[in-house]
Design a protein around this motif. Structure first.
Motif, PDB file in Angstrom:
ATOM      1  N   ALA A 105     -10.950   1.551  -4.268  1.00  0.00           N
ATOM      2  CA  ALA A 105     -11.701   0.311  -4.459  1.00  0.00           C
ATOM      3  C   ALA A 105     -12.690   0.385  -5.616  1.00  0.00           C
TER       4      ALA A 105
ATOM      5  N   SER B 215      -3.358   4.252   1.363  1.00  0.00           N
ATOM      6  CA  SER B 215      -4.766   4.564   1.092  1.00  0.00           C
ATOM      7  C   SER B 215      -5.713   3.856   2.046  1.00  0.00           C
ATOM      8  N   SER B 216      -5.311   2.708   2.580  1.00  0.00           N
ATOM      9  CA  SER B 216      -6.182   1.945   3.464  1.00  0.00           C
ATOM     10  C   SER B 216      -6.409   2.638   4.809  1.00  0.00           C
ATOM     11  N   ARG B 217      -5.588   3.645   5.119  1.00  0.00           N
ATOM     12  CA  ARG B 217      -5.709   4.323   6.408  1.00  0.00           C
ATOM     13  C   ARG B 217      -6.795   5.383   6.432  1.00  0.00           C
ATOM     14  N   ASP B 218      -7.346   5.734   5.269  1.00  0.00           N
ATOM     15  CA  ASP B 218      -8.374   6.767   5.188  1.00  0.00           C
ATOM     16  C   ASP B 218      -9.574   6.197   4.445  1.00  0.00           C
ATOM     17  N   ALA B 219     -10.751   6.277   5.037  1.00  0.00           N
ATOM     18  CA  ALA B 219     -11.936   5.627   4.474  1.00  0.00           C
ATOM     19  C   ALA B 219     -12.309   6.175   3.102  1.00  0.00           C
TER      20      ALA B 219
ATOM     21  N   ALA C 122      -9.655   5.108   0.541  1.00  0.00           N
ATOM     22  CA  ALA C 122      -9.769   3.677   0.275  1.00  0.00           C
ATOM     23  C   ALA C 122     -10.983   3.364  -0.598  1.00  0.00           C
ATOM     24  N   ASP C 123     -12.074   4.090  -0.384  1.00  0.00           N
ATOM     25  CA  ASP C 123     -13.280   3.856  -1.168  1.00  0.00           C
ATOM     26  C   ASP C 123     -13.059   4.214  -2.639  1.00  0.00           C
TER      27      ASP C 123
ATOM     28  N   THR D 267      -5.087  13.678   3.570  1.00  0.00           N
ATOM     29  CA  THR D 267      -4.226  12.511   3.703  1.00  0.00           C
ATOM     30  C   THR D 267      -2.751  12.909   3.593  1.00  0.00           C
TER      31      THR D 267
ATOM     32  N   ASP E 261       0.857  -1.192   0.000  1.00  0.00           N
ATOM     33  CA  ASP E 261       0.000   0.000   0.000  1.00  0.00           C
ATOM     34  C   ASP E 261       0.893   1.242   0.000  1.00  0.00           C
TER      35      ASP E 261
END
Length: 299
Positions: free
Chosen positions: A175, A164-168, A171-172, A191, A160
């Motif tokens: 995805a 990006s996985s640390r912020d909703a 991350a959305d 971020t 990563d």
């Protein structure tokens, strides 16, 4: 103090109530640690045995400059201390692109693990950039529809690299794939890497970007002189003050994000220019309506 003098003078002249005041900076400025330093040219010489040019380009005609550079394998530019561009000579000279294997060898994991380096970026195609960090690697891609509207996406390859996985919200967007240039800064403004997704692809549209681009870490630098610099992809380098004050703007209002390129169209709209004046041939968009309707907690 100087700003206060200007505002006081405008008030005394009776112009302040009908004037928009805008305070902005062109970039951030980060204090660096001279011990967190990467000598990019030295690293290329030692690791690959390349002949590297790293001095300034003084005024001279193109033919003389080209003849001078023909004696070198690489050119390293780091004008802002925290962003380093490596230009690599092609197999048949500077008029041809470098061998992709040479580019990949330079932009390797060894370089990404250096404490002065946050990220390494490489143009893989006109609309695709590979980024590599100690935390992993990913592709950033761009596409355009029939009307020319651009969209971007981040495709993880390993780990990563942009956290990006640390912020909703971030991350959305990752995805769900493709998103516009305006959706990415909205999701990433708070971020570690604000607005990086579209900007890094656009950066490589310029032939001056380099074949390999290094972004410095929080305290990293690519030049030891001076006390600080700018140009990395981190929030401290990217975020700048952007204040508006003037007629009809709510006192204490706040919007979540904007870009510096939005300044000109915003001023034009606030001054009453017709929409076709401030939408043609401009990178930015007007944020005037967002400013006028900005929520505020002020009494």
């Amino acid at each position: 103090e100087q700003i206060g003098r200007v505002v006081s003078a405008m008030k005394q002249a009776g112009l302040a109530a009908s004037t928009y005041f805008i305070l902005v900076s062109d970039h951030g400025h980060v204090a660096h640690d001279p011990d967190v330093y990467l000598d990019i040219a030295g690293w290329l010489r030692e690791r690959f045995g390349l002949r590297v040019y790293e001095d300034e380009f003084h005024k001279r005609d193109f033919a003389r400059r080209f003849a001078k550079l023909d004696r070198y394998d690489a050119v390293v530019l780091s004008g802002a201390y925290r962003c380093g561009a490596i230009h690599l000579r092609g197999p048949s000279g500077w008029h041809t692109p470098p061998d992709p294997r040479t580019v990949a060898a330079v932009a390797n994991s060894e370089l990404c693990r250096h404490p002065a380096v946050e990220l390494v970026a490489v143009r893989e195609a006109d609309d695709r950039v590979r980024i590599t960090a100690d935390a992993g690697s990913a592709l950033i891609e761009r596409r355009a529809d029939r009307d020319g509207a651009k969209e971007y996406r981040l495709v993880a390859e390993r780990g990563d690299p942009l956290a990006s996985s640390r912020d909703a919200a971030f991350a959305d967007l990752v995805a769900t794939g493709w998103h516009t240039s305006r959706e990415w800064p909205a999701a990433t403004a708070a971020t570690r890497y604000p607005d990086f997704i579209p900007q890094v692809v656009e950066m490589f549209d310029s032939p001056r970007a380099g074949d390999v681009v290094l972004f410095a870490s929080e305290r990293g630098t690519f030049k030891r002189d001076g006390k600080g610099g700018h140009g990395s992809c981190l929030a401290a380098d990217m975020n700048v003050p952007f204040f508006f004050s003037g007629p009809n703007l709510p006192r204490g209002g706040r919007i979540e994000y904007a870009r510096l390129v939005d300044l000109a169209p915003t001023v034009l709209e606030l001054l009453g220019a017709a929409p076709d004046t401030w939408t043609a041939d401009m990178d930015g968009v007007s944020i005037a309506q967002r400013l006028l309707k900005a929520p505020t907690d002020a009494p």
